[in-house]
Design a protein around this motif. Structure first.
Motif, PDB file in Angstrom:
ATOM      1  N   VAL A  91       7.275  -1.118  -6.286  1.00 54.49           N
ATOM      2  CA  VAL A  91       6.739  -1.887  -7.465  1.00 54.49           C
ATOM      3  C   VAL A  91       7.670  -1.730  -8.570  1.00 54.49           C
ATOM      4  O   VAL A  91       7.919  -2.918  -9.068  1.00 54.49           O
ATOM      5  CB  VAL A  91       5.313  -1.431  -8.032  1.00 54.49           C
ATOM      6  N   ALA A  92       8.302  -0.783  -8.902  1.00 56.88           N
ATOM      7  CA  ALA A  92       9.363  -0.586  -9.882  1.00 56.88           C
ATOM      8  C   ALA A  92      10.291  -1.710  -9.588  1.00 56.88           C
ATOM      9  O   ALA A  92      10.712  -2.447 -10.512  1.00 56.88           O
ATOM     10  CB  ALA A  92       9.884   0.631  -9.943  1.00 56.88           C
ATOM     11  N   GLU A  93      11.104  -1.670  -8.348  1.00 57.88           N
ATOM     12  CA  GLU A  93      12.205  -2.526  -8.108  1.00 57.88           C
ATOM     13  C   GLU A  93      11.793  -3.748  -7.748  1.00 57.88           C
ATOM     14  O   GLU A  93      12.563  -4.672  -8.604  1.00 57.88           O
ATOM     15  CB  GLU A  93      12.666  -1.823  -6.847  1.00 57.88           C
ATOM     16  N   LEU A  94      10.511  -4.429  -7.533  1.00 52.24           N
ATOM     17  CA  LEU A  94      10.118  -5.749  -7.257  1.00 52.24           C
ATOM     18  C   LEU A  94       9.720  -6.205  -8.759  1.00 52.24           C
ATOM     19  O   LEU A  94      10.115  -7.532  -9.189  1.00 52.24           O
ATOM     20  CB  LEU A  94       8.491  -5.500  -6.491  1.00 52.24           C
ATOM     21  N   THR A  95       9.249  -5.526  -9.588  1.00 52.69           N
ATOM     22  CA  THR A  95       9.158  -5.946 -11.003  1.00 52.69           C
ATOM     23  C   THR A  95      10.482  -6.311 -11.540  1.00 52.69           C
ATOM     24  O   THR A  95      10.409  -7.544 -12.105  1.00 52.69           O
ATOM     25  CB  THR A  95       8.593  -4.617 -11.926  1.00 52.69           C
ATOM     26  N   ARG A  96      11.375  -5.514 -11.674  1.00 48.88           N
ATOM     27  CA  ARG A  96      12.671  -5.986 -12.161  1.00 48.88           C
ATOM     28  C   ARG A  96      13.278  -7.256 -11.478  1.00 48.88           C
ATOM     29  O   ARG A  96      13.553  -8.087 -12.207  1.00 48.88           O
ATOM     30  CB  ARG A  96      13.505  -4.734 -11.742  1.00 48.88           C
ATOM     31  N   ARG A  97      13.147  -7.304 -10.463  1.00 46.96           N
ATOM     32  CA  ARG A  97      13.689  -8.492  -9.484  1.00 46.96           C
ATOM     33  C   ARG A  97      12.951  -9.917  -9.756  1.00 46.96           C
ATOM     34  O   ARG A  97      13.348 -10.784  -9.930  1.00 46.96           O
ATOM     35  CB  ARG A  97      13.739  -8.287  -7.728  1.00 46.96           C
ATOM     36  N   VAL A  98      11.568  -9.640  -9.833  1.00 41.82           N
ATOM     37  CA  VAL A  98      10.717 -10.706  -9.810  1.00 41.82           C
ATOM     38  C   VAL A  98      10.967 -11.451 -11.374  1.00 41.82           C
ATOM     39  O   VAL A  98      10.938 -12.635 -11.416  1.00 41.82           O
ATOM     40  CB  VAL A  98       9.277 -10.646  -9.412  1.00 41.82           C
ATOM     41  N   LEU A  99      11.154 -10.535 -12.174  1.00 45.53           N
ATOM     42  CA  LEU A  99      11.026 -10.811 -13.649  1.00 45.53           C
ATOM     43  C   LEU A  99      12.475 -11.542 -13.902  1.00 45.53           C
ATOM     44  O   LEU A  99      12.740 -12.435 -14.642  1.00 45.53           O
ATOM     45  CB  LEU A  99      11.035  -9.523 -14.680  1.00 45.53           C
ATOM     46  N   LEU A 149      13.856  -4.669 -19.133  1.00 44.56           N
ATOM     47  CA  LEU A 149      13.540  -4.669 -17.639  1.00 44.56           C
ATOM     48  C   LEU A 149      13.193  -3.302 -16.869  1.00 44.56           C
ATOM     49  O   LEU A 149      12.409  -2.972 -16.360  1.00 44.56           O
ATOM     50  CB  LEU A 149      14.688  -5.351 -17.021  1.00 44.56           C
ATOM     51  N   ASP A 150      13.992  -2.330 -17.663  1.00 40.28           N
ATOM     52  CA  ASP A 150      14.057  -0.961 -17.046  1.00 40.28           C
ATOM     53  C   ASP A 150      12.504  -0.340 -17.523  1.00 40.28           C
ATOM     54  O   ASP A 150      11.847   0.393 -16.743  1.00 40.28           O
ATOM     55  CB  ASP A 150      15.008   0.036 -17.755  1.00 40.28           C
ATOM     56  N   GLU A 151      12.370  -0.677 -18.667  1.00 42.26           N
ATOM     57  CA  GLU A 151      10.911  -0.195 -19.388  1.00 42.26           C
ATOM     58  C   GLU A 151       9.806  -0.649 -18.521  1.00 42.26           C
ATOM     59  O   GLU A 151       8.750  -0.162 -18.098  1.00 42.26           O
ATOM     60  CB  GLU A 151      10.816  -0.491 -20.749  1.00 42.26           C
ATOM     61  N   ALA A 152       9.928  -2.187 -18.275  1.00 49.57           N
ATOM     62  CA  ALA A 152       8.845  -3.009 -17.508  1.00 49.57           C
ATOM     63  C   ALA A 152       8.821  -2.455 -16.146  1.00 49.57           C
ATOM     64  O   ALA A 152       7.895  -2.176 -15.621  1.00 49.57           O
ATOM     65  CB  ALA A 152       9.208  -4.252 -17.302  1.00 49.57           C
ATOM     66  N   ALA A 153       9.745  -1.729 -15.529  1.00 52.03           N
ATOM     67  CA  ALA A 153       9.899  -1.235 -14.122  1.00 52.03           C
ATOM     68  C   ALA A 153       8.956  -0.045 -14.222  1.00 52.03           C
ATOM     69  O   ALA A 153       8.238   0.206 -13.188  1.00 52.03           O
ATOM     70  CB  ALA A 153      11.044  -1.243 -13.676  1.00 52.03           C
ATOM     71  N   GLN A 154       9.499   0.675 -14.969  1.00 56.03           N
ATOM     72  CA  GLN A 154       8.653   2.141 -15.155  1.00 56.03           C
ATOM     73  C   GLN A 154       7.316   1.880 -15.545  1.00 56.03           C
ATOM     74  O   GLN A 154       6.460   2.624 -14.829  1.00 56.03           O
ATOM     75  CB  GLN A 154       9.402   3.006 -16.250  1.00 56.03           C
ATOM     76  N   LEU A 155       7.035   0.892 -16.415  1.00 56.75           N
ATOM     77  CA  LEU A 155       5.499   0.751 -16.697  1.00 56.75           C
ATOM     78  C   LEU A 155       4.611   0.079 -15.861  1.00 56.75           C
ATOM     79  O   LEU A 155       3.378   0.796 -15.470  1.00 56.75           O
ATOM     80  CB  LEU A 155       5.651  -0.370 -17.987  1.00 56.75           C
ATOM     81  N   ALA A 156       5.279  -0.589 -14.983  1.00 55.04           N
ATOM     82  CA  ALA A 156       4.465  -1.274 -13.997  1.00 55.04           C
ATOM     83  C   ALA A 156       4.028  -0.371 -12.759  1.00 55.04           C
ATOM     84  O   ALA A 156       3.177  -0.585 -11.934  1.00 55.04           O
ATOM     85  CB  ALA A 156       5.678  -2.463 -13.102  1.00 55.04           C
ATOM     86  N   ARG A 157       4.769   0.893 -12.645  1.00 45.66           N
ATOM     87  CA  ARG A 157       4.202   1.672 -11.669  1.00 45.66           C
ATOM     88  C   ARG A 157       2.978   2.210 -11.518  1.00 45.66           C
ATOM     89  O   ARG A 157       2.012   2.374 -10.622  1.00 45.66           O
ATOM     90  CB  ARG A 157       5.298   2.968 -11.852  1.00 45.66           C
ATOM     91  N   ALA A 158       2.262   1.867 -12.938  1.00 44.12           N
ATOM     92  CA  ALA A 158       0.901   2.244 -13.194  1.00 44.12           C
ATOM     93  C   ALA A 158      -0.267   1.438 -12.623  1.00 44.12           C
ATOM     94  O   ALA A 158      -1.240   1.703 -12.447  1.00 44.12           O
ATOM     95  CB  ALA A 158       0.611   2.432 -14.628  1.00 44.12           C
TER      96      ALA A 158
END
Ligand SMILES: Cc1cc2nc3c(=O)[nH]c(=O)nc-3n(C[C@H](O)[C@H](O)[C@H](O)COP(=O)(O)OP(=O)(O)OC[C@H]3O[C@@H](n4cnc5c(N)ncnc54)[C@H](O)[C@@H]3O)c2cc1C
Length: 290
Positions: free
Chosen positions: A273-281, A244-253
């Motif tokens: 986006v980073a925070e939203l990614t973590r939460r939505v996943l 999830l941490d990696e996904a959040a960082q990667l999603a910033r792009a």
């Protein structure tokens, strides 16, 4: 504010609407719920010579389950979908998404197809269509074409729709019964267009890992964006904390450099986006079955 002069026609059958569109070509605009077009007219950001009101085309007022997808006709209001028992049972993600659109009064007039065609990059429904690999059915006098979301959406308020075409139907593919799904967004006030939004569908495999990941964002570029790199990262994982941490960082792009405006800078959107990614996943994965 008053709109510029225009001629108004309200055909009762689709064939007449398509014939009118062919005759008036680039001079005409379709009027559906009017929730985006009327403000544009009043602010004189659009000045079509003809308005073709499609609200009397009752033949386009259907919510139809097909084998692979849910078909929604061009005059179906957003609130109609929101209240549909069929959609509640078979496509609850679509309802979760629609409830984030403006306020009830907007959804009582605004159509699902109109929102897709208007293609506001902050809008919820285009993002869901991109997430699910859905399609839009376009018709002109004597022909039709079916375009996938990634071909249909071109940029800010820009789609592949030609002047003589009408979008008659939109297809939202079914979500696998075992999949977990979620839609979340950040808006300053409830009912406002969001700064960023995210739709996620995670399908588990037999071994308990993620077999398929679909993830799309609004408010990060001129059109909805699929986060393919993040999707690839998630496949085969169990969405543990590290992933999830990696996904959040990667999603910033996914946020374009030019997404700074009066509402937020591009960098602020990346943080969201980073925070939203973590939460939505997390929410989607929790809702999976199997
Ligand atoms: C105060 C307010 C808040 C809002 N908040 C949100 C929000 O949070 N999220 C959100 O997504 N939207 C929001 N909206 C917009 C709303 O969802 C609109 O309903 C939607 O964008 C357009 O749908 P419509 O049916 O009203 O289309 P219209 O306004 O009638 O048309 C919009 C555009 O699409 C074209 N069009 C419409 N239907 C067709 C068709 N079948 N074929 C070809 N062209 C077509 C029109 O010619 C026009 O260019 C808001 C609107 C308002 C006024």
């Amino acid at each position: 504010m008053k709109p510029p002069r225009f001629q108004y026609c309200a055909p009762q059958i689709l064939d007449d609407a398509l014939a009118l569109l062919e005759r008036q070509g680039g001079e005409a605009k379709i009027l559906a719920g009017g929730q985006s077009l009327v403000p544009l007219l009043n602010m004189r950001l659009a000045a079509p010579a003809y308005l073709i009101d499609i609200n009397r085309l009752s033949e386009l007022n259907y919510i139809q389950p097909e084998d692979e997808y849910l078909a929604i006709g061009a005059t179906v209001r957003q609130s109609q979908v929101e209240r549909s028992a069929l959609v509640q049972e078979r496509h609850p993600l679509l309802i979760e998404v629609i409830r984030h659109i403006g306020h009830m009064q907007i959804r009582n007039r605004g159509t699902v197809v109109g929102s897709i065609v208007h293609a506001d990059p902050a809008a919820e429904l285009p993002t869901l269509l991109a997430c699910l690999d859905g399609s839009v059915l376009l018709q002109h006098n004597g022909g039709e074409r079916l375009l996938k979301a990634d071909t249909f959406f071109r940029g800010y308020l820009e789609t592949a729709l030609e002047p003589q075409e009408m979008a008659v139907e939109v297809h939202f593919p079914w979500v696998d019964a075992r999949a977990g799904w979620a839609f979340m967004e950040f808006a300053r006030r409830s009912g406002d267009y969001a700064l960023v939004g995210a739709a996620a569908v995670l399908t588990p495999g037999e071994d308990g890992t993620c077999r398929q990941a679909q993830l799309a964002y609004s408010g990060v570029a001129g059109a909805p964006v699929r986060a393919r790199d993040v999707e690839n990262l998630l496949v085969g994982s169990t969405l543990d904390e590290r992933t999830l941490d990696e996904a959040a960082q990667l999603a910033r792009a996914v946020v374009s450099e030019d997404m700074s405006d009066i509402h937020a800078t591009a960098e602020y959107r990346r943080v969201l986006v980073a925070e939203l990614t973590r939460r939505v996943l997390q929410r989607a994965w929790t809702r999976r079955r199997g």
